[in-house]
Write a protein that holds these residues in place. Structure first.
Motif, PDB file in Angstrom:
ATOM      1  N   ARG A 165       0.799  -1.219   0.000  1.00 55.29           N
ATOM      2  CA  ARG A 165       0.000   0.000   0.000  1.00 55.29           C
ATOM      3  C   ARG A 165       0.835   1.273   0.000  1.00 55.29           C
ATOM      4  O   ARG A 165       0.283   2.360   0.128  1.00 55.29           O
ATOM      5  N   ALA A 166       2.160   1.166  -0.144  1.00 52.61           N
ATOM      6  CA  ALA A 166       3.009   2.359  -0.227  1.00 52.61           C
ATOM      7  C   ALA A 166       4.187   2.045  -1.128  1.00 52.61           C
ATOM      8  O   ALA A 166       5.205   1.529  -0.677  1.00 52.61           O
ATOM      9  N   THR A 167       4.045   2.345  -2.413  1.00 54.29           N
ATOM     10  CA  THR A 167       5.132   2.101  -3.360  1.00 54.29           C
ATOM     11  C   THR A 167       6.113   3.259  -3.387  1.00 54.29           C
ATOM     12  O   THR A 167       7.189   3.156  -3.954  1.00 54.29           O
ATOM     13  N   GLY A 168       5.738   4.365  -2.798  1.00 57.78           N
ATOM     14  CA  GLY A 168       6.560   5.567  -2.742  1.00 57.78           C
ATOM     15  C   GLY A 168       5.802   6.627  -1.975  1.00 57.78           C
ATOM     16  O   GLY A 168       4.845   6.334  -1.268  1.00 57.78           O
ATOM     17  N   LEU A 169       6.228   7.879  -2.120  1.00 52.64           N
ATOM     18  CA  LEU A 169       5.563   8.990  -1.445  1.00 52.64           C
ATOM     19  C   LEU A 169       5.104  10.017  -2.473  1.00 52.64           C
ATOM     20  O   LEU A 169       5.750  10.201  -3.502  1.00 52.64           O
ATOM     21  N   PRO A 170       3.969  10.679  -2.196  1.00 52.99           N
ATOM     22  CA  PRO A 170       3.069  10.450  -1.074  1.00 52.99           C
ATOM     23  C   PRO A 170       2.271   9.159  -1.239  1.00 52.99           C
ATOM     24  O   PRO A 170       2.062   8.686  -2.349  1.00 52.99           O
ATOM     25  N   ALA A 171       1.843   8.597  -0.115  1.00 53.16           N
ATOM     26  CA  ALA A 171       0.965   7.433  -0.106  1.00 53.16           C
ATOM     27  C   ALA A 171      -0.220   7.765   0.794  1.00 53.16           C
ATOM     28  O   ALA A 171      -0.031   8.304   1.884  1.00 53.16           O
ATOM     29  N   THR A 172      -1.417   7.442   0.337  1.00 47.85           N
ATOM     30  CA  THR A 172      -2.617   7.819   1.082  1.00 47.85           C
ATOM     31  C   THR A 172      -3.561   6.627   1.170  1.00 47.85           C
ATOM     32  O   THR A 172      -3.802   5.941   0.175  1.00 47.85           O
ATOM     33  N   MET A 173      -4.083   6.396   2.369  1.00 50.67           N
ATOM     34  CA  MET A 173      -5.072   5.338   2.571  1.00 50.67           C
ATOM     35  C   MET A 173      -6.302   5.925   3.245  1.00 50.67           C
ATOM     36  O   MET A 173      -6.191   6.628   4.245  1.00 50.67           O
ATOM     37  N   LEU A 174      -7.465   5.638   2.694  1.00 52.88           N
ATOM     38  CA  LEU A 174      -8.725   6.028   3.323  1.00 52.88           C
ATOM     39  C   LEU A 174      -9.156   4.876   4.215  1.00 52.88           C
ATOM     40  O   LEU A 174      -9.280   3.739   3.757  1.00 52.88           O
ATOM     41  N   VAL A 175      -9.372   5.174   5.492  1.00 54.75           N
ATOM     42  CA  VAL A 175      -9.681   4.152   6.493  1.00 54.75           C
ATOM     43  C   VAL A 175     -11.044   4.436   7.100  1.00 54.75           C
ATOM     44  O   VAL A 175     -11.349   5.574   7.472  1.00 54.75           O
ATOM     45  N   GLY A 176     -11.867   3.410   7.195  1.00 53.42           N
ATOM     46  CA  GLY A 176     -13.216   3.568   7.716  1.00 53.42           C
ATOM     47  C   GLY A 176     -13.281   3.616   9.227  1.00 53.42           C
ATOM     48  O   GLY A 176     -12.282   3.392   9.921  1.00 53.42           O
ATOM     49  N   PRO A 177     -14.449   3.883   9.783  1.00 57.61           N
ATOM     50  CA  PRO A 177     -14.613   3.958  11.241  1.00 57.61           C
ATOM     51  C   PRO A 177     -14.379   2.636  11.948  1.00 57.61           C
ATOM     52  O   PRO A 177     -14.197   2.611  13.165  1.00 57.61           O
ATOM     53  N   ASP A 178     -14.346   1.535  11.202  1.00 54.49           N
ATOM     54  CA  ASP A 178     -14.047   0.228  11.774  1.00 54.49           C
ATOM     55  C   ASP A 178     -12.546  -0.071  11.759  1.00 54.49           C
ATOM     56  O   ASP A 178     -12.116  -1.161  12.129  1.00 54.49           O
ATOM     57  N   GLY A 179     -11.736   0.904  11.317  1.00 56.05           N
ATOM     58  CA  GLY A 179     -10.289   0.733  11.293  1.00 56.05           C
ATOM     59  C   GLY A 179      -9.774  -0.024  10.092  1.00 56.05           C
ATOM     60  O   GLY A 179      -8.598  -0.394  10.049  1.00 56.05           O
ATOM     61  N   CYS A 180     -10.615  -0.246   9.099  1.00 51.32           N
ATOM     62  CA  CYS A 180     -10.227  -1.006   7.914  1.00 51.32           C
ATOM     63  C   CYS A 180     -10.086  -0.109   6.684  1.00 51.32           C
ATOM     64  O   CYS A 180     -10.731   0.939   6.578  1.00 51.32           O
ATOM     65  N   GLU A 181      -9.269  -0.547   5.761  1.00 51.18           N
ATOM     66  CA  GLU A 181      -9.018   0.176   4.514  1.00 51.18           C
ATOM     67  C   GLU A 181     -10.280   0.278   3.660  1.00 51.18           C
ATOM     68  O   GLU A 181     -11.008  -0.694   3.474  1.00 51.18           O
ATOM     69  N   ILE A 182     -10.529   1.474   3.147  1.00 53.60           N
ATOM     70  CA  ILE A 182     -11.562   1.694   2.134  1.00 53.60           C
ATOM     71  C   ILE A 182     -10.925   1.717   0.752  1.00 53.60           C
ATOM     72  O   ILE A 182     -11.462   1.172  -0.214  1.00 53.60           O
ATOM     73  N   GLY A 183      -9.771   2.314   0.670  1.00 54.19           N
ATOM     74  CA  GLY A 183      -9.055   2.384  -0.595  1.00 54.19           C
ATOM     75  C   GLY A 183      -7.737   3.096  -0.429  1.00 54.19           C
ATOM     76  O   GLY A 183      -7.445   3.668   0.629  1.00 54.19           O
TER      77      GLY A 183
END
Length: 222
Positions: free
Chosen positions: A179-197
């Motif tokens: 989920r991080a091939t370089g910078l910047p890297a961004t992850m959207l995380v839901g209220p359950d603590g899991c990845e959305i995208g």
């Protein structure tokens, strides 16, 4: 006859090799913790990611324009135990943001695309930040000194809270998870603590496209 001088190894190359070896060792440890290779990301630990999966499905048709590179997940990762620090060095995890949708962004002062997108992240936090949503921008400079603070002060950041990880643990964790091939890297995380995208590279996060996608993902949680 004079013998040709032997080439002296460059110190910089040696340091790079040591750093890469350290990162590789850390990556192996992270892989063990997060269960790399499981068919459903790392959710084999029994955690339900149903809310974030529903959000990902809602976000998918709106991943266009400024956020066309956003990749909604089909196999959510449990991101709740990812660790970083506050400005005073206090350890935080995404568990501390339970109940919120979090846009987790990794950046560095030496990363030109990161510097370019930071004002948009600040404006996004100003526009949408609150009880249900937060931008968590984590600086990953090694031996950062006061560089991150000076940069954020220079561009007039008003809404973002300062977070950092000068040991690169967070970056290595996300890289190990693909989920991080370089910078910047961004992850959207839901209220359950899991990845959305996940987004690889920069985006205009305060654009109409981005906000429409984020709002759709959050609406689907209700």
């Amino acid at each position: 006859m004079t013998e040709p001088a032997k080439e002296t190894p460059r110190r910089g190359n040696g340091r790079k090799l040591i750093a890469l070896a350290a990162l590789a060792g850390a990556a192996i440890g992270v892989a063990a913790i997060y269960g790399i290779g499981m068919p459903d990301g790392n959710s084999g630990n029994g955690k339900s990611c149903a809310v974030s999966l529903k959000s990902a499905q809602a976000a998918k048709p709106l991943a266009t324009g400024e956020v066309a590179a956003f990749l909604p997940t089909t196999k959510p990762l449990d991101a709740s135990e990812l660790v970083f620090n506050t400005a005073d060095g206090t350890a935080k995890t995404l568990n501390d943001f339970a109940g919120k949708t979090v846009l987790l962004n990794l950046w560095a002062t030496w990363c030109a695309p990161c510097r370019k997108e930071m004002p948009a992240l600040d404006r996004l936090q100003g526009a949408m930040g609150g009880e249900d949503f937060q931008v968590v921008a984590v600086n990953v400079d090694v031996r950062p000194g006061d560089r991150p603070k000076k940069f954020l002060d220079e561009i007039g950041v008003e809404h973002l809270t300062r977070y950092g990880d000068d040991k690169l643990g967070l970056f290595v964790a996300l890289r190990s998870l693909g989920r991080a091939t370089g910078l910047p890297a961004t992850m959207l995380v839901g209220p359950d603590g899991c990845e959305i995208g996940t987004m690889y590279g920069p985006a205009e996060w305060d654009s109409d496209d981005a906000q429409a996608m984020l709002k759709a993902a959050m609406t689907a949680q209700n």
